[in-house]
Design a protein around this motif. Structure first.
Motif, PDB file in Angstrom:
ATOM      1  N   ILE A   1       0.837  -1.204   0.000  1.00 55.97           N
ATOM      2  CA  ILE A   1       0.000   0.000   0.000  1.00 55.97           C
ATOM      3  C   ILE A   1       0.873   1.255   0.000  1.00 55.97           C
ATOM      4  O   ILE A   1       0.576   2.235  -0.699  1.00 55.97           O
ATOM      5  N   ASP A   2       1.960   1.226   0.763  1.00 55.85           N
ATOM      6  CA  ASP A   2       2.822   2.412   0.869  1.00 55.85           C
ATOM      7  C   ASP A   2       3.770   2.551  -0.317  1.00 55.85           C
ATOM      8  O   ASP A   2       4.447   3.582  -0.445  1.00 55.85           O
ATOM      9  N   GLY A   3       3.868   1.520  -1.167  1.00 55.88           N
ATOM     10  CA  GLY A   3       4.748   1.595  -2.317  1.00 55.88           C
ATOM     11  C   GLY A   3       6.198   1.325  -2.001  1.00 55.88           C
ATOM     12  O   GLY A   3       7.081   1.665  -2.796  1.00 55.88           O
TER      13      GLY A   3
ATOM     14  N   THR B   1     -11.976  15.682   0.618  1.00 54.16           N
ATOM     15  CA  THR B   1     -12.284  15.068   1.915  1.00 54.16           C
ATOM     16  C   THR B   1     -12.682  13.598   1.834  1.00 54.16           C
ATOM     17  O   THR B   1     -12.385  12.828   2.748  1.00 54.16           O
ATOM     18  N   VAL B   2     -13.352  13.192   0.756  1.00 56.95           N
ATOM     19  CA  VAL B   2     -13.785  11.789   0.677  1.00 56.95           C
ATOM     20  C   VAL B   2     -12.593  10.838   0.667  1.00 56.95           C
ATOM     21  O   VAL B   2     -12.587   9.840   1.411  1.00 56.95           O
ATOM     22  N   PRO B   3     -11.535  11.048  -0.141  1.00 55.42           N
ATOM     23  CA  PRO B   3     -10.367  10.159  -0.046  1.00 55.42           C
ATOM     24  C   PRO B   3      -9.758  10.122   1.351  1.00 55.42           C
ATOM     25  O   PRO B   3      -9.303   9.060   1.797  1.00 55.42           O
ATOM     26  N   LYS B   4      -9.769  11.281   2.041  1.00 56.33           N
ATOM     27  CA  LYS B   4      -9.242  11.301   3.407  1.00 56.33           C
ATOM     28  C   LYS B   4     -10.089  10.427   4.327  1.00 56.33           C
ATOM     29  O   LYS B   4      -9.565   9.709   5.190  1.00 56.33           O
ATOM     30  N   ALA B   5     -11.406  10.493   4.148  1.00 57.11           N
ATOM     31  CA  ALA B   5     -12.301   9.674   4.972  1.00 57.11           C
ATOM     32  C   ALA B   5     -12.071   8.192   4.709  1.00 57.11           C
ATOM     33  O   ALA B   5     -12.044   7.373   5.633  1.00 57.11           O
ATOM     34  N   ILE B   6     -11.889   7.830   3.426  1.00 53.18           N
ATOM     35  CA  ILE B   6     -11.655   6.424   3.076  1.00 53.18           C
ATOM     36  C   ILE B   6     -10.321   5.943   3.639  1.00 53.18           C
ATOM     37  O   ILE B   6     -10.205   4.834   4.169  1.00 53.18           O
ATOM     38  N   MET B   7      -9.294   6.764   3.511  1.00 49.87           N
ATOM     39  CA  MET B   7      -7.993   6.402   4.070  1.00 49.87           C
ATOM     40  C   MET B   7      -8.068   6.237   5.578  1.00 49.87           C
ATOM     41  O   MET B   7      -7.473   5.318   6.145  1.00 49.87           O
ATOM     42  N   LEU B   8      -8.817   7.101   6.244  1.00 41.31           N
ATOM     43  CA  LEU B   8      -8.910   7.053   7.710  1.00 41.31           C
ATOM     44  C   LEU B   8      -9.616   5.797   8.181  1.00 41.31           C
ATOM     45  O   LEU B   8      -9.106   5.065   9.038  1.00 41.31           O
ATOM     46  N   ASN B   9     -10.804   5.547   7.649  1.00 44.10           N
ATOM     47  CA  ASN B   9     -11.657   4.487   8.195  1.00 44.10           C
ATOM     48  C   ASN B   9     -11.491   3.128   7.518  1.00 44.10           C
ATOM     49  O   ASN B   9     -11.978   2.139   8.052  1.00 44.10           O
ATOM     50  N   LEU B  10     -10.841   3.070   6.359  1.00 49.74           N
ATOM     51  CA  LEU B  10     -10.733   1.783   5.663  1.00 49.74           C
ATOM     52  C   LEU B  10      -9.269   1.374   5.466  1.00 49.74           C
ATOM     53  O   LEU B  10      -8.834   0.340   5.985  1.00 49.74           O
TER      54      LEU B  10
ATOM     55  N   ASN C   1      -6.196   2.869   6.354  1.00 47.62           N
ATOM     56  CA  ASN C   1      -5.314   2.931   7.533  1.00 47.62           C
ATOM     57  C   ASN C   1      -5.751   1.967   8.619  1.00 47.62           C
ATOM     58  O   ASN C   1      -4.918   1.414   9.347  1.00 47.62           O
ATOM     59  N   LYS C   2      -7.060   1.770   8.744  1.00 46.56           N
ATOM     60  CA  LYS C   2      -7.556   0.792   9.730  1.00 46.56           C
ATOM     61  C   LYS C   2      -7.027  -0.599   9.388  1.00 46.56           C
ATOM     62  O   LYS C   2      -6.631  -1.350  10.278  1.00 46.56           O
ATOM     63  N   ALA C   3      -7.048  -0.913   8.081  1.00 48.64           N
ATOM     64  CA  ALA C   3      -6.551  -2.226   7.666  1.00 48.64           C
ATOM     65  C   ALA C   3      -5.055  -2.341   7.943  1.00 48.64           C
ATOM     66  O   ALA C   3      -4.577  -3.375   8.416  1.00 48.64           O
ATOM     67  N   LYS C   4      -4.303  -1.295   7.667  1.00 47.19           N
ATOM     68  CA  LYS C   4      -2.864  -1.328   7.909  1.00 47.19           C
ATOM     69  C   LYS C   4      -2.546  -1.472   9.395  1.00 47.19           C
ATOM     70  O   LYS C   4      -1.601  -2.177   9.768  1.00 47.19           O
ATOM     71  N   GLU C   5      -3.319  -0.822  10.236  1.00 45.52           N
ATOM     72  CA  GLU C   5      -2.999  -0.763  11.664  1.00 45.52           C
ATOM     73  C   GLU C   5      -3.599  -1.910  12.472  1.00 45.52           C
ATOM     74  O   GLU C   5      -3.004  -2.366  13.449  1.00 45.52           O
ATOM     75  N   GLU C   6      -4.782  -2.389  12.111  1.00 51.43           N
ATOM     76  CA  GLU C   6      -5.513  -3.335  12.964  1.00 51.43           C
ATOM     77  C   GLU C   6      -5.659  -4.721  12.353  1.00 51.43           C
ATOM     78  O   GLU C   6      -6.211  -5.610  12.992  1.00 51.43           O
TER      79      GLU C   6
END
Length: 847
Positions: free
Chosen positions: A359-361, A614-623, A625-630
């Motif tokens: 994901i981070d390249g 804002t929509v891409p930021k919302a997707i990155m936050l809740n989908l 980044n959540k997948a990367k972290e949890e």
């Protein structure tokens, strides 16, 4: 090399040289093979008898000594003997083994014939059809030379009986498949009592080997030729020349076979025929089956040595390939629970780390072929979603008459004096709501991209090894991502609702009402008072859009709703049930509509820019980044359990079988590599000994300093476990013996008469070979008038010569030592890498 692969039961990945037997039906192919083996073992009959390729591997073995008494418990023996065992149950002298029946030895060669027929009918049926599936037969005998031959069906022209209509094409395709391989030696069998120009075998061989470089001809039925005719011209190469030449043989006739004439008697009759025939007796030693066997053995041996570097490279490449595959398959699983837990923990950790790097390249497997991982998510945000939102036109669904209607409805019962804020908010909120669908669609696409990354990671060999673990990984990760879809969609919907619930007309980028009215008024005034026309008939100002051109004036506030003919003033009718604007806008309506449209465009562009950000930021936050972290925590919680470890780490049957195959193949390749490498090392060792001999030569201005080694090779016996042994017989160096003697001359002069007699013996069954190693090419002409070393070597019976360097033309021009020896059947091999060392003792001459 054949044994190295066959003993471990794997297919040979290297195309090794072999002799392929082709010819027409009834040309005598089977009789030739039986004469070479010395036993009756091939099916007989009319029509197509050989209906499947027979890969016949002949293995020379030394006679065995009487064996110790066998164990009384015969039931525990892993080898079964088919035939009549000897009284003392010792190891049989000759036997055959089929690859499809490992461990079964056939000592009765009649049973070998029956098994060939049985297995052929098993694959092809009892009709006259053919099959490309080979039968592999190995025959061990002290009476054969080590050879590998492939007997193929005879060429036919017309289908007979229930043969397939395309039987000719089937047989030809099968033969071409075998003889096209560059490492195949073609043994073309032709009946001598037919026209050689019409030989099907030779014609087919010439198609794939036009130069005749790897084709040897066998002429059968010599004894059936008309009186006064012979094949001398053919043998001399004056009809159809072949580089490997022709060998005439005499086989048993059909009556001889019916009368049970033994092959031993047949071979004696063949020898007597050639020795007593007026056309052949002068060259009888080059005729007959024993010479053919010896010639085939020599040709195959030379061909193998010539292709040895290529074979070695292929073996090493295959070895690297299978070792890498075995490493990817992993080691066999242990039984310890701690070890299993550690494996699952490592897999989860590596998976999550690679998921994040993709994901981070920052993955190590970046490709230049296509976008992947996080780059695809970025493409979704900045290309698909951004372009989709920007393409939304607020006026593609709401037209000018609709805006006019909303303006009237928003003013209520009192006609409005100014453009109403309510109408603007109603329209802009409707348009903002349209942004929700592409935003939610963006969430779904990003979800699909994350699943795509998951599928990419699960396609690795590690997860093929554990199918249950792969399935559980997929379920857990997909379920986790689905649980994150709802909060992500909710956040995106809240962003849209946030924009719609409060219309911020004080936004610094928003075009307020006063500015909008001024812009529209300026456009209207320009339309009423057009600028002066220049000399070319063009206005000095740009023309107004058609929507702003002045319209005829309608009397009354709702004049544009009614265009009926004027009635008498005294008549008044009620309004219709549905009131819709159906005529052109009045001047006032046109101005108000244009103002509203200008305000809507201004504000909607502001909202679109906000949503795109804002929509891409919302997707990155809740989908994302959540997948990367949890995701790692979720996988550990679901999979890192003692009660499911055994099930998760259950290997697939394919992985277990493939690991066994790879181990067997690696074992065979390592053994083959060792065989090839050891053969090369032997020659290097003896060449170094020859160089040491050259250094003993006393330098003189009239001759070179050359060293030579004469080595003896014990021909290998049965099986891959018995390797050939080399030993030094004699050594020699220039001028070692009295007179102007050469190195090779000194080696041969030191031999006793017994060894010389054995060396020059033409017997095809001799168990030793002699090899000459010389630092310089043996001379073909001597200025002293003495006999050249090439002639001495040709007469000595030596069949192989290894040289370190060609003879320089300092003393003799046009040196042809190598060419002369090759012409007389001696294999000459150059050992590269020793040129400098071989020429060093001759610096006093060559500088």
């Amino acid at each position: 090399l054949q044994d190295a692969f066959s003993t471990v039961g794997v297919h040979n990945p290297v195309d090794l040289p072999q002799i392929v037997v082709i010819g027409s039906q009834s040309s005598g192919k089977s009789s030739v093979l039986e004469n070479i083996v010395g036993r009756d073992f091939l099916p007989r009959g009319s029509g197509i008898v050989t209906r499947r390729p027979l890969v016949l591997q002949l293995i020379n073995r030394t006679p065995t000594a009487p064996a110790a008494p066998a164990n009384d418990d015969q039931g525990k023996s892993e080898t079964r003997l088919y035939g009549r065992p000897s009284p003392d149950k010792q190891e049989p002298e000759e036997w055959g083994e089929f690859l499809h029946q490992p461990g079964v030895k056939y000592t009765d060669f009649n049973l070998i014939r029956e098994e060939i027929v049985r297995d052929t009918e098993l694959k092809t049926g009892k009709n006259a059809g053919i099959s490309p599936l080979p039968i592999n037969l190995r025959i061990y005998s002290p009476n054969v030379l080590t050879l590998t031959l492939v007997d193929l069906p005879g060429l036919t022209k017309v289908p007979v009986g229930d043969q397939p209509k395309d039987i000719e094409k089937q047989i030809r395709d099968m033969l071409v498949k075998y003889i096209t391989k560059p490492n195949a030696i073609i043994l073309a069998v032709t009946a001598a009592n037919t026209d050689l120009a019409n030989s099907d075998g030779l014609r087919l061989a010439r198609d794939v080997d036009p130069e005749g470089a790897r084709t040897i001809g066998v002429l059968t039925k010599i004894d059936l030729m008309d009186t006064g005719t012979d094949v001398v011209d053919i043998l001399a190469g004056r009809v159809i020349p072949l580089r490997l030449g022709y060998v005439p043989v005499v086989n048993r006739g059909q009556r001889d076979i019916e009368n049970k004439k033994s092959i031993t008697r047949s071979l004696e009759g063949e020898r007597s025929f050639f020795e007593n025939h007026s056309a052949y007796k002068s060259k009888a030693q080059y005729c007959g089956t024993p010479y053919l066997a010896r010639k085939l053995n020599m040709i195959l041996m030379h061909h193998i040595r010539n292709t040895l570097p290529e074979i070695k490279a292929k073996i090493q490449a295959a070895l690297v390939k299978y070792q890498a595959e075995l490493a990817s398959l992993g080691d066999m699983m242990g039984d310890g629970a701690a070890g299993q837990a550690n494996i699952v923990l490592n897999i989860i950790t590596e998976f999550c780390a690679e998921f994040r790097t993709i994901i981070d390249g920052s993955s190590a497997d970046l490709t230049s072929f296509e976008l992947s991982g996080g780059a695809r998510v970025s493409f979704v945000f900045h290309e698909l979603f951004s372009s989709g939102v920007k393409s939304l036109d607020p006026f593609d669904q709401i037209k000018d008459p609709d805006i006019r209607t909303i303006l009237y409805n928003s003013s209520g019962s009192s006609p409005a004096l100014f453009v109403g804020t309510t109408a603007f908010e109603v329209i802009i909120k409707q348009q903002i709501k349209r942004l929700e669908d592409p935003s939610l669609r963006c969430v779904t696409i990003v979800f699909d991209e994350l699943v795509r990354i998951l599928t990419q990671l699960l396609s690795k060999q590690l997860f093929k090894r554990f199918p249950q673990l792969k399935d559980r990984f997929y379920q857990v990760v997909v379920n986790f991502l689905r649980t994150q879809l709802n909060p992500t969609n909710k956040l995106v919907q809240d962003l849209i609702s946030m924009e719609a619930c409060y219309i911020n007309t004080a936004h610094p980028d928003f075009l307020n009402g006063h500015k909008a009215m001024a812009v529209i008024n300026e456009r209207v005034n320009q339309a009423k008072n057009p600028p002066p026309v220049d000399s070319k008939g063009r206005n000095s100002l740009a023309a107004l859009p058609p929507s702003l051109e002045p319209e005829p004036t309608n009397n009354g506030f709702f004049g544009s709703f009614f265009q009926a003919k004027k009635k008498k003033a005294t008549i008044m009718e009620p309004p219709p049930a549905v009131l819709k604007a159906s005529t052109a806008l009045s001047e006032r309506e046109q101005i108000e509509t244009e103002v509203i449209k200008l305000l809507i465009s201004s504000y909607f562009n502001i909202v679109k820019r906000t949503i795109i950000d804002t929509v891409p930021k919302a997707i990155m936050l809740n989908l994302v980044n959540k997948a990367k972290e949890e995701l790692q925590r979720e996988l550990l919680q679901e999979l890192y359990k003692a009660d499911v470890l055994n099930e998760l780490l259950k290997e697939s049957e394919f992985t277990q079988n493939r690991r066994k195959e790879c181990k067997k193949m690696i074992e065979a390749l390592q053994k083959a590599d060792e065989i090839v490498s050891s053969d090369a090392q032997k020659h290097i060792k003896f060449m170094k000994l020859a160089i040491d001999q050259a250094k003993l030569s006393i330098p003189v201005p009239s001759g070179y300093c050359v060293g030579a080694i004469l080595a003896q090779q014990e021909i290998a016996g049965e099986g891959a476990d018995e390797t050939s042994t080399f030993k030094v017989v004699t050594t020699g160096y220039s001028r070692e013996l009295p007179g102007n003697t050469h190195a090779e001359e000194c080696c041969l002069s030191k031999l006793n008469s017994t060894v010389l007699a054995e060396m020059t013996s033409p017997s095809p069954m001799r168990q030793r070979e002699w090899i000459m190693y010389s630092t310089m090419e043996p001379c073909s002409r001597r200025l002293s008038g003495n006999r050249p070393c090439c002639e001495r070597l040709i007469e000595s019976g030596i069949r192989r010569v290894y040289v370190g360097v060609r003879e320089p033309d300092h003393f003799v021009q046009d040196v042809v030592g190598v060419e002369s020896m090759v012409k007389h059947g001696i294999e000459v091999v150059h050992i590269p890498g020793f040129e400098k060392e071989c020429l060093e003792p001759n610096r006093h001459i060559l500088g």
